[in-house]
Design a protein around this motif. Structure first.
Motif, short mmCIF file in Angstrom:
data_model
loop_
_atom_site.label_atom_id
_atom_site.label_comp_id
_atom_site.label_asym_id
_atom_site.label_seq_id
_atom_site.Cartn_x
_atom_site.Cartn_y
_atom_site.Cartn_z
N ASP A 227 0.85 -1.20 0.00
CA ASP A 227 0.00 0.00 0.00
C ASP A 227 0.89 1.25 0.00
O ASP A 227 1.67 1.46 0.92
CB ASP A 227 -0.90 -0.02 1.24
CG ASP A 227 -1.76 1.24 1.33
OD1 ASP A 227 -1.67 2.09 0.41
OD2 ASP A 227 -2.52 1.37 2.30
N PRO A 239 -4.93 -2.98 3.96
CA PRO A 239 -4.55 -4.27 3.34
C PRO A 239 -5.26 -4.52 2.01
O PRO A 239 -4.72 -5.22 1.15
CB PRO A 239 -4.96 -5.30 4.40
CG PRO A 239 -5.87 -4.60 5.34
CD PRO A 239 -5.50 -3.15 5.30
N ILE A 244 0.23 -8.07 -1.42
CA ILE A 244 0.80 -9.02 -0.45
C ILE A 244 -0.34 -9.61 0.39
O ILE A 244 -0.36 -10.80 0.67
CB ILE A 244 1.85 -8.31 0.44
CG1 ILE A 244 3.03 -7.83 -0.41
CG2 ILE A 244 2.34 -9.24 1.56
CD1 ILE A 244 3.78 -8.91 -1.16
N PHE A 245 -1.28 -8.76 0.71
CA PHE A 245 -2.42 -9.24 1.51
C PHE A 245 -3.28 -10.21 0.69
O PHE A 245 -3.76 -11.22 1.22
CB PHE A 245 -3.26 -8.05 2.00
CG PHE A 245 -4.33 -8.45 2.98
CD1 PHE A 245 -3.98 -8.99 4.21
CD2 PHE A 245 -5.67 -8.29 2.67
CE1 PHE A 245 -4.96 -9.37 5.13
CE2 PHE A 245 -6.66 -8.68 3.58
CZ PHE A 245 -6.31 -9.21 4.81
N CYS A 264 -1.76 -4.22 9.88
CA CYS A 264 -1.50 -3.28 8.79
C CYS A 264 -2.19 -1.95 9.06
O CYS A 264 -1.58 -0.88 8.97
CB CYS A 264 -2.00 -3.91 7.49
SG CYS A 264 -1.78 -2.88 6.03
N ILE A 269 2.38 -3.95 12.36
CA ILE A 269 3.33 -4.81 11.65
C ILE A 269 3.90 -4.01 10.48
O ILE A 269 3.20 -3.20 9.86
CB ILE A 269 2.62 -6.11 11.16
CG1 ILE A 269 3.61 -7.04 10.43
CG2 ILE A 269 1.44 -5.80 10.26
CD1 ILE A 269 2.97 -8.37 10.03
N GLY A 270 5.20 -4.19 10.23
CA GLY A 270 5.82 -3.50 9.10
C GLY A 270 5.71 -4.36 7.84
O GLY A 270 5.50 -5.57 7.92
N CYS A 271 5.84 -3.72 6.69
CA CYS A 271 5.69 -4.46 5.42
C CYS A 271 6.76 -5.54 5.27
O CYS A 271 6.51 -6.60 4.72
CB CYS A 271 5.73 -3.49 4.24
SG CYS A 271 4.26 -2.45 4.16
FE1 SF4 Z 1 0.67 -4.96 2.59
FE2 SF4 Z 1 1.34 -6.26 4.78
FE3 SF4 Z 1 2.42 -3.88 4.25
FE4 SF4 Z 1 -0.13 -4.04 4.93
S1 SF4 Z 1 1.62 -4.57 6.22
S2 SF4 Z 1 0.69 -2.82 3.24
S3 SF4 Z 1 -0.73 -5.97 4.01
S4 SF4 Z 1 2.71 -5.75 3.09
#
Ligand code: SF4
Ligand code: TRP
Length: 330
Positions: A227, A239, A244-245, A264, A269-271
């Motif tokens: 994102d 997400p 990735i999601f 997210c 949580i980091g990417c």
């Molecule tokens: Fe995508 Fe995961 Fe990052 Fe959210 S945390 S933007 S779902 S990669």
């Protein structure tokens, strides 16, 4: 119309190594149909369909077919329960396609949406061929020759199936009611996007192949866009705006999916971590498939499976063609 035995027929074009899109868009469905045991199933390598667009360079076709069938076996299709074969080995398909060609008005084929779409998409190739126009007709023959009643297809293939039904209806009304009108079994999964959000394609290098190495998967996943709102680690994301999601959803339980979405949205949580987590899931999925494929290649099972499957398919195809010739007084 006689009652027809439930019968699933589907094909896949041998155009290159299979990727996750093939698995979640088709193979998973094939596996559950085979496991459910409600239909007898025939699955084949659509060799001639690969030629409808890739006719110029055919050097890799046979190798792609071998590799694709090895993947089918590696994911668990059991040749003792389903018939696996090669279209090019069963020349009766071509005979039936020719006969269908006699009763099919050209505008029916020109009206199929993918006819225009794919010609635009592949503008660099000359697709003003009889073969490409006749793609759905050959597909109709593939199905009808095994008296197929159900065809697992993606949503984008429904128009092909509608044409099949019209052609078969016409055949039945002209000659004899011997061919079932096939119904579609539409796959739930929508088309899986490539890692960059574009259509999954070998040429974009945005597809994860079914049995590629963990190292290569990592090289593709780590640089993939997420994102765009998440510029800094502390920026929350959405997400649903991240591919990735979309991939996480393939492997995650409902709880895990909710946890990732929440992480997210709150920047919990980091990417990079999110991608690492995905890599773990992909590896757990791929490892057993990779191992089984290595074993299949070592034992050279594919040719033997195809020889048997071809023989079985051929005898069925010959039986139908006898009825067709008789119905048409040939
Ligand atoms: Fe995508 Fe995961 Fe990052 Fe959210 S945390 S933007 S779902 S990669
Ligand atoms: N058109 C299908 C695809 O590329 C392949 C195919 C050929 C097929 N003949 C078929 C699918 C018959 C189902 C039934 O996805």
């Amino acid at each position: 119309m006689p009652p027809f035995e439930p019968r699933v027929v589907s094909g896949m074009r041998p155009t290159g190594p299979l990727h996750l899109g093939h698995y979640f868009g088709a193979l998973q469905n094939w596996l559950s149909l085979a496991a459910a045991g409600q239909h007898r199933c025939s699955f084949f390598s659509a060799d001639w369909h690969a030629l409808t667009t890739g006719y110029r360079d055919t050097a890799n076709l046979a190798a792609y077919r071998q590799d694709m069938v090895a993947d089918w076996l590696a994911v668990g299709l059991d040749p003792a329960k389903v018939t696996l074969f090669s279209q090019a080995a069963i020349t009766e398909h071509a005979e039936l396609a020719t006969l269908f060609g006699m009763i099919t008005p050209v505008p029916w084929l020109e009206r199929v949406p993918s006819y225009k779409e794919i010609r635009q998409e592949l503008a660099d190739r000359d697709l003003s061929t009889i073969g490409f126009l006749g793609y759905p007709l050959l597909q109709t023959a593939d199905i009808a020759i095994y008296l197929g009643t159900h065809v697992p297809v993606g949503e984008d293939q429904l128009a092909h199936l509608e044409l099949s039904r019209e052609v078969i209806r016409r055949f039945n009304s002209y000659y004899a009611e011997i061919l079932p009108e096939p119904a579609g079994l539409v796959t739930k999964v929508r088309r899986l996007p490539g890692l960059d959000g574009r259509k999954m394609s070998k040429s974009y290098n945005n597809a994860i192949f079914l049995t590629e190495s963990a190292e290569d998967v990592k090289k593709k996943v780590m640089p993939a866009p997420t994102d765009p709102a998440r510029v800094k680690r502390t920026d929350p994301g959405d997400p649903d705006k991240c591919n990735i999601f979309a991939y996480h959803k393939l492997f995650a339980t409902a709880d895990e999916e909710a946890e990732i979405a929440q992480g997210c949205r709150t920047a919990g949580i980091g990417c990079v971590d999110c991608k690492r987590r995905l890599l773990g899931k992909i590896e757990a999925f791929q490892a057993p498939i990779r191992d089984r494929k290595a074993e299949i290649m070592r034992q050279g099972t594919v040719q033997q499976v195809l020889t048997q499957g071809n023989a079985h398919a051929r005898s069925e195809a010959q039986r139908t063609m006898q009825q067709v010739r008789e119905a048409m007084a040939l």
